[in-house]
Design a protein around this motif. Structure first.
Motif, mmCIF file in Angstrom:
data_model
loop_
_atom_site.group_PDB
_atom_site.id
_atom_site.type_symbol
_atom_site.label_atom_id
_atom_site.label_comp_id
_atom_site.label_asym_id
_atom_site.label_seq_id
_atom_site.Cartn_x
_atom_site.Cartn_y
_atom_site.Cartn_z
ATOM 1 N N TYR A 1 0.865 -1.187 0.000
ATOM 2 C CA TYR A 1 0.000 0.000 0.000
ATOM 3 C C TYR A 1 0.897 1.230 0.000
ATOM 4 O O TYR A 1 1.794 1.352 0.837
ATOM 5 C CB TYR A 1 -0.882 -0.050 1.258
ATOM 6 C CG TYR A 1 -1.979 0.960 1.343
ATOM 7 C CD1 TYR A 1 -2.978 1.038 0.375
ATOM 8 C CD2 TYR A 1 -2.059 1.826 2.422
ATOM 9 C CE1 TYR A 1 -4.008 1.952 0.476
ATOM 10 C CE2 TYR A 1 -3.087 2.748 2.540
ATOM 11 C CZ TYR A 1 -4.060 2.804 1.563
ATOM 12 O OH TYR A 1 -5.082 3.714 1.668
ATOM 13 N N GLY B 1 -8.694 4.383 9.498
ATOM 14 C CA GLY B 1 -9.441 5.300 8.638
ATOM 15 C C GLY B 1 -9.040 5.222 7.181
ATOM 16 O O GLY B 1 -9.783 5.665 6.306
ATOM 17 N N ALA B 2 -7.862 4.665 6.884
ATOM 18 C CA ALA B 2 -7.435 4.524 5.491
ATOM 19 C C ALA B 2 -8.364 3.538 4.791
ATOM 20 O O ALA B 2 -8.796 2.548 5.374
ATOM 21 C CB ALA B 2 -5.993 4.046 5.422
ATOM 22 N N VAL B 3 -8.689 3.831 3.541
ATOM 23 C CA VAL B 3 -9.570 2.957 2.757
ATOM 24 C C VAL B 3 -8.718 2.187 1.760
ATOM 25 O O VAL B 3 -8.000 2.779 0.953
ATOM 26 C CB VAL B 3 -10.657 3.778 2.027
ATOM 27 C CG1 VAL B 3 -11.523 2.869 1.175
ATOM 28 C CG2 VAL B 3 -11.502 4.551 3.029
ATOM 29 N N GLU C 1 -10.434 -1.468 -3.985
ATOM 30 C CA GLU C 1 -11.458 -2.496 -4.231
ATOM 31 C C GLU C 1 -10.869 -3.824 -4.668
ATOM 32 O O GLU C 1 -11.437 -4.867 -4.391
ATOM 33 C CB GLU C 1 -12.443 -2.005 -5.295
ATOM 34 C CG GLU C 1 -13.402 -0.963 -4.788
ATOM 35 C CD GLU C 1 -14.466 -0.637 -5.819
ATOM 36 O OE1 GLU C 1 -15.090 -1.574 -6.359
ATOM 37 O OE2 GLU C 1 -14.666 0.560 -6.075
ATOM 38 N N TYR D 1 -15.837 -7.672 11.303
ATOM 39 C CA TYR D 1 -14.602 -7.212 10.667
ATOM 40 C C TYR D 1 -13.850 -8.408 10.107
ATOM 41 O O TYR D 1 -14.048 -9.539 10.519
ATOM 42 C CB TYR D 1 -13.690 -6.496 11.670
ATOM 43 C CG TYR D 1 -14.323 -5.286 12.299
ATOM 44 C CD1 TYR D 1 -14.698 -4.194 11.529
ATOM 45 C CD2 TYR D 1 -14.556 -5.233 13.666
ATOM 46 C CE1 TYR D 1 -15.283 -3.080 12.109
ATOM 47 C CE2 TYR D 1 -15.136 -4.124 14.253
ATOM 48 C CZ TYR D 1 -15.497 -3.050 13.462
ATOM 49 O OH TYR D 1 -16.076 -1.960 14.039
ATOM 50 N N VAL E 1 -10.333 -4.724 9.153
ATOM 51 C CA VAL E 1 -10.989 -3.913 8.137
ATOM 52 C C VAL E 1 -12.493 -4.120 8.203
ATOM 53 O O VAL E 1 -12.969 -5.238 8.414
ATOM 54 C CB VAL E 1 -10.468 -4.306 6.734
ATOM 55 C CG1 VAL E 1 -11.155 -3.525 5.634
ATOM 56 C CG2 VAL E 1 -8.964 -4.134 6.651
ATOM 57 N N GLU E 2 -13.226 -3.039 8.024
ATOM 58 C CA GLU E 2 -14.681 -3.116 7.884
ATOM 59 C C GLU E 2 -14.940 -3.515 6.431
ATOM 60 O O GLU E 2 -14.628 -2.747 5.517
ATOM 61 C CB GLU E 2 -15.285 -1.755 8.204
ATOM 62 C CG GLU E 2 -16.775 -1.749 8.201
ATOM 63 C CD GLU E 2 -17.291 -0.371 8.570
ATOM 64 O OE1 GLU E 2 -18.000 -0.288 9.577
ATOM 65 O OE2 GLU E 2 -16.971 0.595 7.851
ATOM 66 N N SER F 1 -16.907 -1.073 3.743
ATOM 67 C CA SER F 1 -16.270 0.186 3.352
ATOM 68 C C SER F 1 -14.795 0.010 3.006
ATOM 69 O O SER F 1 -14.176 0.922 2.475
ATOM 70 C CB SER F 1 -16.395 1.207 4.483
ATOM 71 O OG SER F 1 -15.632 0.789 5.600
ATOM 72 N N ARG F 2 -14.205 -1.138 3.334
ATOM 73 C CA ARG F 2 -12.778 -1.440 3.166
ATOM 74 C C ARG F 2 -11.902 -0.515 4.006
ATOM 75 O O ARG F 2 -10.729 -0.322 3.743
ATOM 76 C CB ARG F 2 -12.369 -1.387 1.686
ATOM 77 C CG ARG F 2 -13.132 -2.341 0.796
ATOM 78 C CD ARG F 2 -12.750 -2.244 -0.661
ATOM 79 N NE ARG F 2 -12.426 -0.933 -1.162
ATOM 80 C CZ ARG F 2 -13.333 -0.015 -1.559
ATOM 81 N NH1 ARG F 2 -14.617 -0.301 -1.515
ATOM 82 N NH2 ARG F 2 -12.946 1.163 -2.027
ATOM 83 N N LYS F 3 -12.488 0.065 5.052
ATOM 84 C CA LYS F 3 -11.779 0.990 5.936
ATOM 85 C C LYS F 3 -11.011 0.209 7.001
ATOM 86 O O LYS F 3 -11.546 -0.700 7.602
ATOM 87 C CB LYS F 3 -12.786 1.894 6.643
ATOM 88 C CG LYS F 3 -12.478 3.349 6.554
ATOM 89 C CD LYS F 3 -13.518 4.134 7.311
ATOM 90 C CE LYS F 3 -14.104 5.141 6.382
ATOM 91 N NZ LYS F 3 -14.992 6.073 7.037
#
Length: 134
Positions: free
Chosen positions: A81, A88-90, A93, A110, A122-123, A126-128
């Motif tokens: 990444y 908070g970082a997304v 996809e 999660y 990660v959620e 939202s991929r957060k």
């Protein structure tokens, strides 16, 4: 009733700095749980709510080394990444593989993955990133 709100405000004010600087979902969950507990049950409610919130908010601090070891044994490939790995970082996809968190860690809703050799929760919707496991 106003005493409960005053107490909740005092508890929130004392926990807010720690929660603001923490990258742990557990710290944020603890602060929220403590305030909720204070409103409902006073000082004892704040203590109980803080512990409950910490566990519900992510992997508890004392379980993080064990979880990190678990992830290592699973040989989950690390996603590279370019941004900072932080709460908070997304994540993008595509290209990231998510895995179920074992039930023993009591984390629901999660998934985990490894980003830049660091396990994260990660959620999925939202991929957060909600917790960075240190």
């Amino acid at each position: 009733m106003s005493k409960k709100f005053l107490l909740a405000g005092v508890v929130l004010a004392s926990l807010a700095p720690a929660a603001a600087f923490a990258q742990s979902g557990a710290a944020t969950g603890a602060a929220a749980g403590a305030v909720g507990g204070a409103v409902v049950g006073g000082p004892v409610g704040a203590a109980v709510g803080g512990v409950t919130g910490a566990i519900a908010g992510g992997i508890a601090d004392q379980q993080q080394p064990e979880f990190r070891q678990y992830v290592t044994t699973q040989k989950v490939p690390s996603y590279t990444y370019k941004e900072e790995v932080r709460v908070g970082a997304v994540l993008p996809e595509s290209g990231v593989t998510y895995h179920e968190v074992p039930a023993q860690y009591k984390v629901k809703g999660y998934k985990y993955t490894v980003v830049n050799n660091t396990p994260v929760l990660v959620e999925p919707g939202s991929r957060k990133i909600v917790q960075v496991i240190r």
